[in-house]
Enzyme design. Structure first.
Site, PDB file in Angstrom:
ATOM      1  N   HIS A  99       1.614   7.046  -0.347  1.00  0.00           N
ATOM      2  CA  HIS A  99       0.734   6.173   0.425  1.00  0.00           C
ATOM      3  C   HIS A  99      -0.527   5.993  -0.404  1.00  0.00           C
ATOM      4  CE1 HIS A  99      -1.526   4.397   3.682  1.00  0.00           C
ATOM      5  NE2 HIS A  99      -0.412   4.367   4.393  1.00  0.00           N
ATOM      6  N   HIS A 145       0.788  -1.226   0.000  1.00  0.00           N
ATOM      7  CA  HIS A 145       0.000   0.000   0.000  1.00  0.00           C
ATOM      8  C   HIS A 145       0.827   1.288   0.000  1.00  0.00           C
ATOM      9  CE1 HIS A 145       1.152  -0.555   4.131  1.00  0.00           C
ATOM     10  NE2 HIS A 145       0.938   0.735   4.302  1.00  0.00           N
TER      11      HIS A 145
END
Length: 174
Positions: A95, A80
């Site tokens: 992110h 992620h």
């Protein structure tokens, strides 16, 4: 003795030798650009991680490839999120989505590996945007200069669309 030998301004002075040009940071994803202050996570929104911007993929996005934001070395990669560090020192965190760590990699495929040398625009990970959204998670994706002040960059114009690999903002030269 010439003026260059005595250190006239801008000619072989220590200041001129240490100043480097700004580093261009590219958008890791296609989508709508928003300021960090609008990220639905207070740690990013308050600039506690560093200054930057965020991208929200289009509503109809399916599987999207997130790309390297700048030339450098991959210092961390998770399904992620990833960090790329420029040779001159600054590191940029991407992110992908908010609270996506809880998916434990579901919907993500890692392409790049820690230690890889990458160029801006190189594929890093893929993400199934529809799957992430089906879990009621935000796809808002912060792009942050680690260990920088919240106002470290000139904020990019927000609200418009940006393509993956297109210029997002500049890191100031040192």
């Amino acid at each position: 003795m010439s003026t260059a030998e005595v250190g006239s301004p801008g000619v072989n002075t220590p200041e001129a030798a240490t100043e480097s040009p700004a580093i261009s940071v590219a958008s890791p994803l296609p989508g709508r650009l928003i300021p960090l202050s609008e990220v639905p996570d207070p740690v990013f929104a308050k600039g506690l991680v560093g200054g930057g911007a965020a991208v929200i993929p289009d509503d109809d996005a399916g599987v999207v490839t997130a790309v390297a934001p700048l030339d450098g070395k991959v210092v961390k990669v998770m399904p992620h999120a990833y960090i790329v560090q420029h040779a001159s020192g600054p590191a940029v965190l991407v992110h992908v989505g908010i609270d996506t760590v809880g998916l434990k990699g579901e919907g993500f495929t890692v392409i790049a590996q820690k230690g890889d040398q990458v160029r801006a625009g190189d594929p890093m990970i893929t993400v199934d945007v529809a799957l992430v959204r089906s879990k009621d998670l935000s796809m808002c994706s912060p792009v942050v200069i680690l260990d920088s002040a919240a106002d470290a960059i000139e904020p990019p114009a927000t609200g418009g669309r940006v393509e993956a690999g297109a210029h997002l903002f500049d890191l100031p030269g040192k």
